[in-house]
Design an enzyme around this catalytic site. Structure first.
Site, mmCIF file in Angstrom:
data_model
loop_
_atom_site.group_PDB
_atom_site.id
_atom_site.type_symbol
_atom_site.label_atom_id
_atom_site.label_comp_id
_atom_site.label_asym_id
_atom_site.label_seq_id
_atom_site.Cartn_x
_atom_site.Cartn_y
_atom_site.Cartn_z
ATOM 1 N N THR A 186 0.683 -1.210 -0.047
ATOM 2 C CA THR A 186 0.103 -0.421 0.156
ATOM 3 C C THR A 186 0.742 1.348 0.345
ATOM 4 O OG1 THR A 186 -1.254 1.135 1.535
ATOM 5 C CG2 THR A 186 -0.565 -0.212 2.382
ATOM 6 N N GLU B 8 0.545 3.388 1.935
ATOM 7 C CA GLU B 8 0.738 3.727 3.081
ATOM 8 C C GLU B 8 1.767 3.664 3.850
ATOM 9 O OE1 GLU B 8 -2.042 5.254 5.672
ATOM 10 O OE2 GLU B 8 -2.396 6.555 3.971
ATOM 11 N N TYR C 49 -0.620 0.453 10.799
ATOM 12 C CA TYR C 49 -1.578 -0.079 9.193
ATOM 13 C C TYR C 49 0.005 -0.007 8.123
ATOM 14 C CZ TYR C 49 -3.504 -1.099 4.876
ATOM 15 O OH TYR C 49 -3.519 -1.287 3.964
ATOM 16 N N LYS D 103 2.011 -3.218 7.133
ATOM 17 C CA LYS D 103 2.351 -3.906 5.647
ATOM 18 C C LYS D 103 4.051 -3.273 5.271
ATOM 19 C CE LYS D 103 -2.108 -3.967 4.056
ATOM 20 N NZ LYS D 103 -1.849 -5.483 3.319
HETATM 21 O O1 F7E Z 1 -8.963 8.345 3.477
HETATM 22 C C1 F7E Z 1 -9.489 11.622 4.868
HETATM 23 C C2 F7E Z 1 -7.968 10.215 5.822
HETATM 24 O O2 F7E Z 1 -9.526 5.959 5.101
HETATM 25 C C3 F7E Z 1 -8.159 9.234 2.708
HETATM 26 C C4 F7E Z 1 -7.100 1.695 2.238
HETATM 27 O O3 F7E Z 1 -7.924 1.464 1.543
HETATM 28 O O4 F7E Z 1 -6.250 3.499 0.863
HETATM 29 C C5 F7E Z 1 -7.258 4.102 2.483
HETATM 30 O O5 F7E Z 1 -6.536 4.010 3.517
HETATM 31 C C6 F7E Z 1 -8.450 10.218 3.663
HETATM 32 C C7 F7E Z 1 -7.285 10.486 4.859
HETATM 33 O O6 F7E Z 1 -8.135 5.764 2.897
HETATM 34 C C8 F7E Z 1 -12.772 11.278 6.696
HETATM 35 O O7 F7E Z 1 -7.932 11.846 7.013
HETATM 36 C C9 F7E Z 1 -11.156 12.889 5.578
HETATM 37 O O8 F7E Z 1 -6.831 11.757 4.751
HETATM 38 O O9 F7E Z 1 -10.512 6.772 2.602
HETATM 39 P P1 F7E Z 1 -9.457 6.917 3.800
HETATM 40 P P2 F7E Z 1 -6.753 5.975 3.566
HETATM 41 O O10 F7E Z 1 -6.716 5.976 4.452
HETATM 42 O O11 F7E Z 1 -6.405 6.710 2.710
HETATM 43 C C10 F7E Z 1 -4.814 3.343 0.617
HETATM 44 C C11 F7E Z 1 -3.769 2.804 0.235
HETATM 45 C C12 F7E Z 1 -5.100 1.354 2.124
HETATM 46 O O12 F7E Z 1 -3.603 0.790 1.705
HETATM 47 C C13 F7E Z 1 -6.012 1.398 3.238
HETATM 48 O O13 F7E Z 1 -6.244 -0.044 3.330
HETATM 49 O O14 F7E Z 1 -9.517 10.884 4.159
HETATM 50 N N1 F7E Z 1 -10.422 11.729 5.697
HETATM 51 N N2 F7E Z 1 -12.797 12.664 6.952
HETATM 52 C C14 F7E Z 1 -11.670 10.764 5.928
HETATM 53 N N3 F7E Z 1 -11.601 9.498 6.191
HETATM 54 C C15 F7E Z 1 -12.123 8.663 6.267
HETATM 55 N N4 F7E Z 1 -11.836 7.295 6.266
HETATM 56 N N5 F7E Z 1 -13.072 9.343 6.816
HETATM 57 C C16 F7E Z 1 -14.086 10.545 6.741
HETATM 58 O O15 F7E Z 1 -14.520 10.827 7.636
#
Ligand code: F7E
Length: 343
Positions: A129, A131, A153, A157
């Site tokens: 990922t 990440e 996480y 990974k």
């Molecule tokens: O957050 C911001 C949050 O949870 C993206 C997974 O598939 O991709 C994914 O991880 C962004 C972050 O994805 C909210 O702070 C704002 O900056 O959709 P996400 P992620 O953390 O990027 C990677 C490649 C993986 O490997 C992971 O498994 O959005 N954000 N407000 C928010 N995020 C969430 N979830 N909820 C909010 O309310």
């Protein structure tokens, strides 16, 4: 004939990528063994929506149970093993750091050990990922960019990623690591920001709620692609002559704010932002209604501010290109959720 089919094992079969990959492999005439964790809250709804539920042989699997993994590998001797199982929600990893390390880090070592001992011909794909890049050391990120994970996480990974490289170099295990940047679809879980946005906006649009959507950091940027495009790459990696690591991304980055605005357009929202940081709101100019507001509850202890991948190696070596762009992705997800709400 069933016997001459290639066998693919997919862990995490109930997730977004599991469904798209299974569909892709079934179309290539694979026998698909779907591994799932009994008691997982998720059901088989995605596989049913893809129309492939009946074609998949389901088997009990747990990333933390080495004996179970060994038995599965020993018995089925799959040609390919795609490890898509994980605790994949970054935000939850601060609350469950030990479980995340065990499942996302140690679990991969268990699979590699089982392959090494009982099924050495199995080709292994690991869902790595972006990440792992976390606090990015270079823009855009490539296979050579130094890692700096920012969450439990990402740390877990990273261990799994290096275990793949190490098992490939030490024991000749055909282990590939796909460094996939964010990839979304109408099948995305609602805890992830894109689907959280489209599912809530669809409820506002169809009159099912009047409550604004509450989000955390609107300014972080992600390189978002379409999951349906990305699964093809997983397969391509395992068909190549040698195991390797590949960045899979679109090469474009957009903020959460941009995703909100773009998705909102398909609901007829013309957003105007007011206030700043913790008290920021987005109002639909036409109706004067607040449709989105910031809630600091969704901030993370450490944020990954900007991700943008360079997919050149995948393009060159494997002949791959992301097909769905940012706007088409927003549109696809928004329209799918509106359709679901209408039903
Ligand atoms: O957050 C911001 C949050 O949870 C993206 C997974 O598939 O991709 C994914 O991880 C962004 C972050 O994805 C909210 O702070 C704002 O900056 O959709 P996400 P992620 O953390 O990027 C990677 C490649 C993986 O490997 C992971 O498994 O959005 N954000 N407000 C928010 N995020 C969430 N979830 N909820 C909010 O309310």
């Amino acid at each position: 004939m069933a016997d001459s089919k290639k066998i693919a094992m997919i862990s995490g079969i109930t997730g977004q990528d599991g469904g798209y990959l299974a569909k892709f492999l079934l179309e290539k005439n694979y026998r698909v063994l779907g591994l799932y964790r009994r008691g997982a809250t998720d059901t088989f709804s995605k596989l049913k929506e893809h129309g492939i539920f009946e074609q998949i042989e389901l088997l009990d699997f747990d990333l933390l149970e080495l004996s179970n993994i060994c038995r599965l590998l020993k018995k089925h001797q799959p040609d390919e093993f795609y490890n898509l199982a994980a605790q994949s929600f970054v935000a939850a990893s601060w609350e469950e750091p030990i479980y995340t390390a065990q499942a996302d880090g140690m679990g991969v070592l268990y699979i590699l050990e089982a392959i090494r001992e009982f099924s050495p011909k199995t080709r292994f794909y690991q869902a790595s990922t972006s990440e792992m890049f976390g606090k990015v050391q270079e823009i855009p990120q490539t296979e050579k960019t130094p890692f700096y994970p920012r969450s439990p996480y990402g740390v877990a990974k990273l261990m799994a990623h290096w275990a793949c490289v190490n098992y490939s170099e030490s024991f000749n295990v055909f282990a590939c690591s796909g460094i996939l940047f964010n990839h979304e679809s109408p099948m995305r879980g609602k805890e992830f920001v894109t689907r959280k946005i489209t599912s809530h906006f669809a409820r506002i649009y169809t009159g099912k709620t009047g409550e604004p959507l509450e989000l955390g950091n609107l300014n972080s940027k992600r390189d978002w692609g379409y999951a349906g495009d990305y699964v093809e790459m997983m397969w391509k990696m395992l068909q190549h002559t040698t195991p390797d690591t590949y960045v899979i991304s679109t090469g474009e980055t957009h903020s959460i704010r941009e995703f909100v605005e773009e998705a909102g357009k398909h609901c007829g929202f013309d957003l105007q932002w007011q206030g700043s940081e913790d008290s920021e709101t987005g109002t639909d100019k036409k109706t004067g209604k607040v449709v989105v507001k910031v809630n600091p509850k969704f901030y993370r202890p450490a944020e990954v501010d900007v991700l943008i991948g360079n997919p050149e190696k995948a393009k060159k070596v494997l002949g791959w290109n992301a097909k769905v762009d940012f706007k088409s992705l927003c549109r696809m997800m928004m329209l799918a959720d509106i359709e679901r709400e209408k039903k």
